[in-house]
Design an enzyme around this catalytic site. Sequence first.
Site, mmCIF file in Angstrom:
data_model
loop_
_atom_site.group_PDB
_atom_site.id
_atom_site.type_symbol
_atom_site.label_atom_id
_atom_site.label_comp_id
_atom_site.label_asym_id
_atom_site.label_seq_id
_atom_site.Cartn_x
_atom_site.Cartn_y
_atom_site.Cartn_z
ATOM 1 N N HIS A 138 38.819 55.134 41.024
ATOM 2 C CA HIS A 138 37.308 55.725 40.748
ATOM 3 C C HIS A 138 37.504 57.092 41.472
ATOM 4 O O HIS A 138 36.498 57.833 41.272
ATOM 5 C CB HIS A 138 36.379 54.876 41.448
ATOM 6 C CG HIS A 138 36.435 54.790 42.773
ATOM 7 N ND1 HIS A 138 36.755 53.511 43.650
ATOM 8 C CD2 HIS A 138 35.559 55.449 43.886
ATOM 9 C CE1 HIS A 138 36.844 53.727 44.753
ATOM 10 N NE2 HIS A 138 35.960 54.787 44.965
ATOM 11 N N ASP A 173 41.491 49.172 40.133
ATOM 12 C CA ASP A 173 40.918 50.330 40.825
ATOM 13 C C ASP A 173 41.990 51.221 41.495
ATOM 14 O O ASP A 173 41.824 51.548 42.706
ATOM 15 C CB ASP A 173 40.019 49.981 41.991
ATOM 16 C CG ASP A 173 38.993 51.419 42.150
ATOM 17 O OD1 ASP A 173 39.144 52.489 41.581
ATOM 18 O OD2 ASP A 173 38.415 51.386 43.273
ATOM 19 N N SER A 247 37.582 55.934 50.361
ATOM 20 C CA SER A 247 38.455 55.165 49.266
ATOM 21 C C SER A 247 39.641 55.981 48.974
ATOM 22 O O SER A 247 39.726 57.065 49.045
ATOM 23 C CB SER A 247 37.323 55.284 47.993
ATOM 24 O OG SER A 247 36.068 54.902 48.182
#
Length: 494
Positions: A138, A173, A247
């Site tokens: 992402h 992910d 992230s």
Amino acid sequence: MRPLPTLLALVAAAAFGGLVAGLMHNGLPPALAQQPSTTGVSGQTDPDPAAGARPMTVGLPVAVEGQPLPSLAPMLGRVTPAVLSVHTRQRVRTQTPFGNDPFFRRMFPELAQERINESLGSGVIVDAERGLVLTNHHVIEVARGAEAVSVSVTLSDGRTMEAEFIGSDPETDIALMRIPAEDLTAVPLADSSTLQVGDFVVAVGNPFGFSQTVTSGIVSAVGRSNVPGVGYQNFIQTDASINPGNSGGALVNLRGELVGINTASFNVQGSMAGNIGLGFAIPSNLAGSVMRQLYATGEVRRGTLGIDTQTVDAELARGLDLDTSRGAVVTRVHAGSASAASGLRTGDVIISANGQRIDNSESLRNFQGLQPLDTEVTLEVIRDGRTLNLSTRLMEVPRDGASYDPRLAGATLADLPEALRRSAGDRVGGVRIESVESGSRAERNGLRAGDLILASSGGPFRDLAGFRAALSESPEDLVLIVQRGRSRGQVRLE
């Protein structure tokens, strides 16, 4: 009655004496508790000039009971050079009715407006020799309608460069990039299966654009698989602060080994509301498995058991005479699947797979999605009140439409995204058309890339394996229920 000045003097003297006694009781060094002094000509006591030059503060001890205080600094000195900042830029064209018409774009340039989407994240160098960097899918995901995407990274020493995209897996992910730099530092991958609740961990990343930020905590839980909006899950949960921008960063143990890739924080008020001690990371074992597949082929291939299942609820448990309402009951075994060859039957209740507890259909599907292709699987099942162990394997299902029916030739099929299934509460089933070749039979039949096939006249199905089984007898009249965007209709295949 004593005069007021005398009372004040006594109170002040008593307070000072109590302060000195307290400091001595708390271990103030004698050199500071009893300062040498000199007596001046006037008979007044003057402080020692050398003592007055020293600050009257008590520093933190450097040792406790003869042992030096622990510090994360030496370990972080090895880890932080391997954590980098990821900057993504995408040019997205505003969708307008006449935006693609050259005349209108020339006469009315406001109809062809573009915007630049930018995002910040983190990444971890895991192979210094080849320049391989792990991050989240992402973080570098291409937005719908984007015409161009560039990904640059900034190393801890300030070097900035473009990154080469190798591949990504939206379902876990994980994304893999390569950078053309020398003198890199990598973080070794640990065996995340050895993590236990209570182990100390440290998160390193770039939250909110602040580079090289370190937070620490413990492992709060392992094997988390109930995070909303995410695909296949086996998360490490930690109370180390993980905020937007973290992230793709590193979660390391106290030896400086990578145990996870930071991916998400949970907050009922949204991720921008801040951290509340619910952070999640992808285990290094899973990230490493995905990385090796991406490096070898640029994609992740998954297998299936070739069965349809239903969650065992209280009513089913009574009907099957089970002690507890947990597990996944087999409702169909697809012909030609590895499960059919293993002897698995309709009505069997699967309660574990390779020793992993199976509570419902979702947990069984999640288990399958996290395993490499051709993984050997031992299923623990309940059949007629007896517990059996059956051995099978995860086999890949073809994705070319011609393997399902000649009328689908030219279409490439895929399972629905797992995140979509989860968000719909497991009520959604079907397959997705990834691409359609120009001039192919599938295109002539009206199918388009992005279509969702939700049902067919060949029979019910929930995924690719079920769709193949439903069309195994090649029905003469084949009608599909197709959803395209927000519209839904029938497509008759010729």
